[in-house]
Design a protein around this motif. Structure first.
Motif, PDB file in Angstrom:
ATOM      1  N   LYS A   1     -16.558  29.839   0.229  1.00  9.83           N
ATOM      2  CA  LYS A   1     -15.363  29.280  -0.390  1.00  9.83           C
ATOM      3  C   LYS A   1     -14.880  28.093   0.443  1.00  9.83           C
ATOM      4  O   LYS A   1     -14.714  28.226   1.659  1.00  9.83           O
ATOM      5  CB  LYS A   1     -14.287  30.374  -0.440  1.00  9.83           C
ATOM      6  N   PRO A   2     -14.658  26.920  -0.172  1.00  6.93           N
ATOM      7  CA  PRO A   2     -14.178  25.771   0.607  1.00  6.93           C
ATOM      8  C   PRO A   2     -12.759  26.012   1.140  1.00  6.93           C
ATOM      9  O   PRO A   2     -11.939  26.629   0.471  1.00  6.93           O
ATOM     10  CB  PRO A   2     -14.189  24.620  -0.400  1.00  6.93           C
ATOM     11  N   THR A   3     -12.534  25.562   2.352  1.00  5.66           N
ATOM     12  CA  THR A   3     -11.209  25.668   2.961  1.00  5.66           C
ATOM     13  C   THR A   3     -10.731  24.293   3.381  1.00  5.66           C
ATOM     14  O   THR A   3     -11.527  23.400   3.684  1.00  5.66           O
ATOM     15  CB  THR A   3     -11.203  26.602   4.184  1.00  5.66           C
ATOM     16  N   LEU A   4      -9.448  24.151   3.410  1.00  5.61           N
ATOM     17  CA  LEU A   4      -8.810  22.915   3.809  1.00  5.61           C
ATOM     18  C   LEU A   4      -8.372  23.054   5.258  1.00  5.61           C
ATOM     19  O   LEU A   4      -7.760  24.064   5.630  1.00  5.61           O
ATOM     20  CB  LEU A   4      -7.605  22.672   2.899  1.00  5.61           C
ATOM     21  N   ARG A   5      -8.701  22.077   6.073  1.00  6.88           N
ATOM     22  CA  ARG A   5      -8.336  22.112   7.499  1.00  6.88           C
ATOM     23  C   ARG A   5      -7.533  20.866   7.867  1.00  6.88           C
ATOM     24  O   ARG A   5      -7.943  19.760   7.527  1.00  6.88           O
ATOM     25  CB  ARG A   5      -9.588  22.171   8.372  1.00  6.88           C
ATOM     26  N   LEU A   6      -6.445  21.086   8.575  1.00  5.62           N
ATOM     27  CA  LEU A   6      -5.703  19.993   9.191  1.00  5.62           C
ATOM     28  C   LEU A   6      -6.168  19.948  10.631  1.00  5.62           C
ATOM     29  O   LEU A   6      -5.986  20.907  11.394  1.00  5.62           O
ATOM     30  CB  LEU A   6      -4.198  20.228   9.103  1.00  5.62           C
ATOM     31  N   VAL A   7      -6.818  18.853  11.006  1.00 10.59           N
ATOM     32  CA  VAL A   7      -7.490  18.736  12.295  1.00 10.59           C
ATOM     33  C   VAL A   7      -6.781  17.707  13.165  1.00 10.59           C
ATOM     34  O   VAL A   7      -6.386  16.645  12.685  1.00 10.59           O
ATOM     35  CB  VAL A   7      -8.963  18.284  12.088  1.00 10.59           C
TER      36      VAL A   7
ATOM     37  N   PRO B   1      -5.890  25.414  -3.819  1.00  4.27           N
ATOM     38  CA  PRO B   1      -5.476  26.044  -5.079  1.00  4.27           C
ATOM     39  C   PRO B   1      -6.703  26.183  -5.981  1.00  4.27           C
ATOM     40  O   PRO B   1      -7.642  25.378  -5.906  1.00  4.27           O
ATOM     41  CB  PRO B   1      -4.482  25.039  -5.668  1.00  4.27           C
ATOM     42  N   LYS B   2      -6.706  27.193  -6.812  1.00  5.51           N
ATOM     43  CA  LYS B   2      -7.880  27.542  -7.627  1.00  5.51           C
ATOM     44  C   LYS B   2      -8.420  26.357  -8.434  1.00  5.51           C
ATOM     45  O   LYS B   2      -9.633  26.133  -8.470  1.00  5.51           O
ATOM     46  CB  LYS B   2      -7.523  28.708  -8.562  1.00  5.51           C
TER      47      LYS B   2
ATOM     48  N   LEU C   1      -8.129  23.110  -7.863  1.00  9.81           N
ATOM     49  CA  LEU C   1      -8.729  22.109  -6.982  1.00  9.81           C
ATOM     50  C   LEU C   1     -10.025  22.633  -6.357  1.00  9.81           C
ATOM     51  O   LEU C   1     -10.974  21.879  -6.150  1.00  9.81           O
ATOM     52  CB  LEU C   1      -7.738  21.692  -5.903  1.00  9.81           C
ATOM     53  N   GLU C   2     -10.066  23.930  -6.089  1.00  8.93           N
ATOM     54  CA  GLU C   2     -11.294  24.543  -5.569  1.00  8.93           C
ATOM     55  C   GLU C   2     -12.429  24.411  -6.580  1.00  8.93           C
ATOM     56  O   GLU C   2     -13.552  24.012  -6.217  1.00  8.93           O
ATOM     57  CB  GLU C   2     -11.049  26.010  -5.251  1.00  8.93           C
ATOM     58  N   GLU C   3     -12.154  24.729  -7.824  1.00  8.91           N
ATOM     59  CA  GLU C   3     -13.183  24.637  -8.865  1.00  8.91           C
ATOM     60  C   GLU C   3     -13.664  23.209  -9.047  1.00  8.91           C
ATOM     61  O   GLU C   3     -14.857  22.951  -9.193  1.00  8.91           O
ATOM     62  CB  GLU C   3     -12.663  25.216 -10.178  1.00  8.91           C
ATOM     63  N   GLU C   4     -12.731  22.277  -9.043  1.00  7.52           N
ATOM     64  CA  GLU C   4     -13.096  20.863  -9.177  1.00  7.52           C
ATOM     65  C   GLU C   4     -13.949  20.406  -8.000  1.00  7.52           C
ATOM     66  O   GLU C   4     -14.938  19.694  -8.169  1.00  7.52           O
ATOM     67  CB  GLU C   4     -11.815  20.024  -9.276  1.00  7.52           C
ATOM     68  N   PHE C   5     -13.574  20.833  -6.788  1.00  9.83           N
ATOM     69  CA  PHE C   5     -14.339  20.480  -5.598  1.00  9.83           C
ATOM     70  C   PHE C   5     -15.759  21.034  -5.693  1.00  9.83           C
ATOM     71  O   PHE C   5     -16.735  20.324  -5.427  1.00  9.83           O
ATOM     72  CB  PHE C   5     -13.641  21.009  -4.338  1.00  9.83           C
ATOM     73  N   LYS C   6     -15.886  22.311  -6.059  1.00 10.18           N
ATOM     74  CA  LYS C   6     -17.204  22.936  -6.168  1.00 10.18           C
ATOM     75  C   LYS C   6     -18.077  22.213  -7.189  1.00 10.18           C
ATOM     76  O   LYS C   6     -19.267  21.997  -6.966  1.00 10.18           O
ATOM     77  CB  LYS C   6     -17.061  24.402  -6.554  1.00 10.18           C
ATOM     78  N   LYS C   7     -17.478  21.850  -8.297  1.00  9.21           N
ATOM     79  CA  LYS C   7     -18.231  21.149  -9.345  1.00  9.21           C
ATOM     80  C   LYS C   7     -18.695  19.775  -8.840  1.00  9.21           C
ATOM     81  O   LYS C   7     -19.850  19.380  -9.051  1.00  9.21           O
ATOM     82  CB  LYS C   7     -17.360  20.991 -10.589  1.00  9.21           C
ATOM     83  N   GLU C   8     -17.821  19.072  -8.163  1.00 12.21           N
ATOM     84  CA  GLU C   8     -18.148  17.734  -7.663  1.00 12.21           C
ATOM     85  C   GLU C   8     -19.250  17.768  -6.605  1.00 12.21           C
ATOM     86  O   GLU C   8     -20.132  16.911  -6.584  1.00 12.21           O
ATOM     87  CB  GLU C   8     -16.898  17.074  -7.075  1.00 12.21           C
ATOM     88  N   HIS C   9     -19.224  18.742  -5.708  1.00 11.72           N
ATOM     89  CA  HIS C   9     -20.163  18.774  -4.586  1.00 11.72           C
ATOM     90  C   HIS C   9     -21.341  19.719  -4.804  1.00 11.72           C
ATOM     91  O   HIS C   9     -22.228  19.797  -3.943  1.00 11.72           O
ATOM     92  CB  HIS C   9     -19.420  19.107  -3.292  1.00 11.72           C
ATOM     93  N   GLU C  10     -21.351  20.416  -5.937  1.00 12.88           N
ATOM     94  CA  GLU C  10     -22.488  21.231  -6.361  1.00 12.88           C
ATOM     95  C   GLU C  10     -23.036  22.144  -5.266  1.00 12.88           C
ATOM     96  O   GLU C  10     -24.247  22.289  -5.104  1.00 12.88           O
ATOM     97  CB  GLU C  10     -23.590  20.330  -6.902  1.00 12.88           C
ATOM     98  N   GLY C  11     -22.140  22.732  -4.470  1.00 14.11           N
ATOM     99  CA  GLY C  11     -22.562  23.699  -3.466  1.00 14.11           C
ATOM    100  C   GLY C  11     -23.124  23.112  -2.187  1.00 14.11           C
ATOM    101  O   GLY C  11     -23.576  23.858  -1.318  1.00 14.11           O
ATOM    102  N   LEU C  12     -23.131  21.800  -2.042  1.00  8.05           N
ATOM    103  CA  LEU C  12     -23.643  21.191  -0.821  1.00  8.05           C
ATOM    104  C   LEU C  12     -22.721  21.531   0.352  1.00  8.05           C
ATOM    105  O   LEU C  12     -21.507  21.384   0.267  1.00  8.05           O
ATOM    106  CB  LEU C  12     -23.752  19.676  -0.972  1.00  8.05           C
TER     107      LEU C  12
END
Length: 114
Positions: free
Chosen positions: A58-64, A80-81, A83-94
């Motif tokens: 699951k992608p996580t957001l980090r403030l570094v 948020p769900k 944005l997570e789905e959109e991110f997964k679709k855009e990056h195709e699991g990479l």
């Protein structure tokens, strides 16, 4: 830091991509004075920026916060769900570390500065 609101007083670099942070802080001298980010001159120079970490399931957001000696996670949260789905679709699991999309940045700014 426990919530995004806690980040309101920080100077967040919204345009610093993970690969640019590596160039600035780990490969000194690899950028020039005419670039968007001035070269790092000492270990006292640091940047605060967001990345989306997609190394796990699951992608996580980090403030570094990063300087030439270390990178410290100030805050780690789930996207948020939608944005997570959109991110997964855009990056195709990479796997990797990614800059937040404009939609994620908009959401972050709304949560931090509202």
């Amino acid at each position: 830091m426990k919530t995004l609101k806690d980040a309101a007083s920080l100077n967040i670099d919204w345009n610093l991509a993970p690969e640019d942070a590596v160039t600035l802080y780990l490969e000194w001298g690899n950028n020039n004075w005419h670039a968007e980010h001035a070269p790092v001159r000492s270990k006292d120079d640091f940047a605060t920026y967001f990345v989306v970490d997609n190394w796990e399931e699951k992608p996580t957001l980090r403030l570094v916060r990063r300087n030439s000696e270390q990178a410290v996670d100030l805050l780690v949260l789930d996207l948020p769900k939608d944005l997570e789905e959109e991110f997964k679709k855009e990056h195709e699991g990479l796997k990797g570390l990614y800059s937040p999309s404009e939609k994620i940045k908009d959401w972050l700014k709304k949560e931090i500065y509202a």
